[in-house]
Write an enzyme that holds these catalytic residues in place. Structure first.
Site, mmCIF file in Angstrom:
data_model
loop_
_atom_site.group_PDB
_atom_site.id
_atom_site.type_symbol
_atom_site.label_atom_id
_atom_site.label_comp_id
_atom_site.label_asym_id
_atom_site.label_seq_id
_atom_site.Cartn_x
_atom_site.Cartn_y
_atom_site.Cartn_z
ATOM 1 C CB THR A 40 -0.900 -0.003 1.264
ATOM 2 O OG1 THR A 40 -1.663 -1.209 1.251
ATOM 3 C CG2 THR A 40 -1.816 1.192 1.314
ATOM 4 C CG HIS A 43 -0.422 0.541 -4.432
ATOM 5 N ND1 HIS A 43 0.225 0.086 -5.557
ATOM 6 C CD2 HIS A 43 -1.025 -0.543 -3.886
ATOM 7 C CE1 HIS A 43 0.012 -1.219 -5.680
ATOM 8 N NE2 HIS A 43 -0.729 -1.622 -4.679
#
Ligand code: NAD
Ligand code: ZN
Length: 343
Positions: A40, A43
């Site tokens: 995450t 990202h």
């Protein structure tokens, strides 16, 4: 305090001096000791479509961490300054149907620490006291930063009875590696792990996999033959998000098999539902960890001898975060931990 901040809507994260959060009556402040990097965070660094839709700016990133409580909000009970803690990263609403029923992992209004509110790539983080998990004593230093992904692995693996079953784990990222260790720990027979990354397949062997295979080099038939398995796997833990792995998994399952889907695909996966229907498969989507059953169960397993220490392959002082993120991107690692001092 020093913190790793997503400041601008473009690729990058920046180490900055920012004010520490304000401790509300039901919050605690934690001095972060170790924080590990998750997909995450990549990202958010890259500022992909998902990140630009989800993340408010500016934001202190980071959600997998351990630290020590330094301040208690006025209304907080049951916690103490000085306790070593890890933190559940989903802040739930408390008023939706599932929250009210005690199924907080199914909250429809959950907010992510380090995703939608300030996180833990910082010297201090403020979180709701209800999200705090006091760590069992004597866990190796830094391991608390792996409890969030270990919780994903435990939530997936303990969704089904694994005792005496043959388990297939697709994807030997940190979560798949830990899921393999959990499956062995609770009494599975064969635990087969697949990945296309040989570094990670080697780690899977160290974590207790019976067999770790590259699905582009070995066929399902060869795997079953090597293990003397006639029918197929009873339990599947999909931990890659890869369409090819999902198809491999569905082919590999015995009739009546049960599959936990944790890996997050970056696109739609076409599935031949004939295979699901005629084999009577059960598919279960997994998100996060059960609050707080997963946390208690993983704490007890860690105290009972579950060893996940090989999953931490690299540690860097926080100031060297760029190197740390580069190692994560290389795939030649499992968990990469940032140390936040105190120096
Ligand atoms: P990761 O990306 O480090 O690991 C995924 C692994 O899958 C990689 O090692 C990759 O080489 C491997 N892979 C790629 N193609 C494959 C194939 N065809 N067959 C087998 N393996 C293949 O991720 P992670 O941190 O271990 O997380 C695992 C997955 O779970 C990711 O998709 C992540 O986004 C997702 N995730 C889901 C939740 C949730 O709550 N559902 C939480 C955290 C992470
Ligand atoms: Zn809710």
């Amino acid at each position: 305090m020093r913190a790793l901040v997503k400041r601008r809507p473009e690729s990058g994260l920046w180490m900055e001096e920012v004010a520490a959060g304000v401790v509300g009556p039901n919050d605690v402040m934690i001095r972060v000791r170790a924080a590990s990097i998750c997909g995450t965070d990549l990202h958010i660094w890259d500022w992909n479509d998902w990140a630009s839709r989800t993340v408010p700016l500016p934001l202190v990133v980071g959600h997998e961490f351990e630290g020590v409580i330094t301040v208690l909000g006025a209304e907080v009970n049951g916690l103490a300054v000085g306790s070593r803690v890890a933190v559940e990263g989903h802040v739930t609403c408390g008023h939706c149907r599932n929250c009210r029923a005690g199924r907080r992992h199914l909250c429809r209004n959950a907010v992510g620490i380090g995703v939608q509110r300030d996180g833990a790539f910082a010297e201090y983080v403020v979180v709701p006291a209800a999200n705090v998990y006091v760590m069992p004593p004597d866990l190796p230093e830094g391991l608390g930063s792996c409890l969030d992904p270990l919780g994903n692995a435990v939530h997936s693996a303990l969704s089904f009875d694994l005792v005496g079953e043959d388990v297939l784990v697709t994807g030997a990222g940190p979560i798949g590696l830990m899921a393999a260790a959990v499956a062995r720990f609770v009494g599975a027979r064969h635990v087969v792990v697949t990945d296309v990354n040989s570094y990670r397949l080697e780690l899977a062997r160290r974590m207790g996999a019976t067999l770790a295979v590259d699905p582009t080099a070995s066929s399902l038939g060869e795997v079953l033959e090597r293990l003397g398995m006639a029918e197929g796997f009873d339990i599947g833990l999909e931990m890659s998000g890869s369409p090819a792995a999902v198809h491999w998994m569905l082919d590999a399952m015995n009739h009546g098999g049960r599959v936990a889907l944790l890996g997050i695909p970056d696109r739609e996966i076409p599935v031949d539902f004939d295979r699901v229907i005629f084999r009577g498969l059960t598919l279960k989507g997994i998100y996060g960890r059960e609050m707080f059953e997963t946390w208690y169960r993983m704490g007890v397993m860690l105290q009972g001898g579950l060893d996940i220490t090989p999953v931490i392959t690299h540690r860097f002082p926080a100031a060297r975060f760029e190197e740390a993120f580069a190692v994560v991107r290389s795939g030649q690692c499992a968990k990469v931990v940032l140390d936040w001092g105190p120096e």
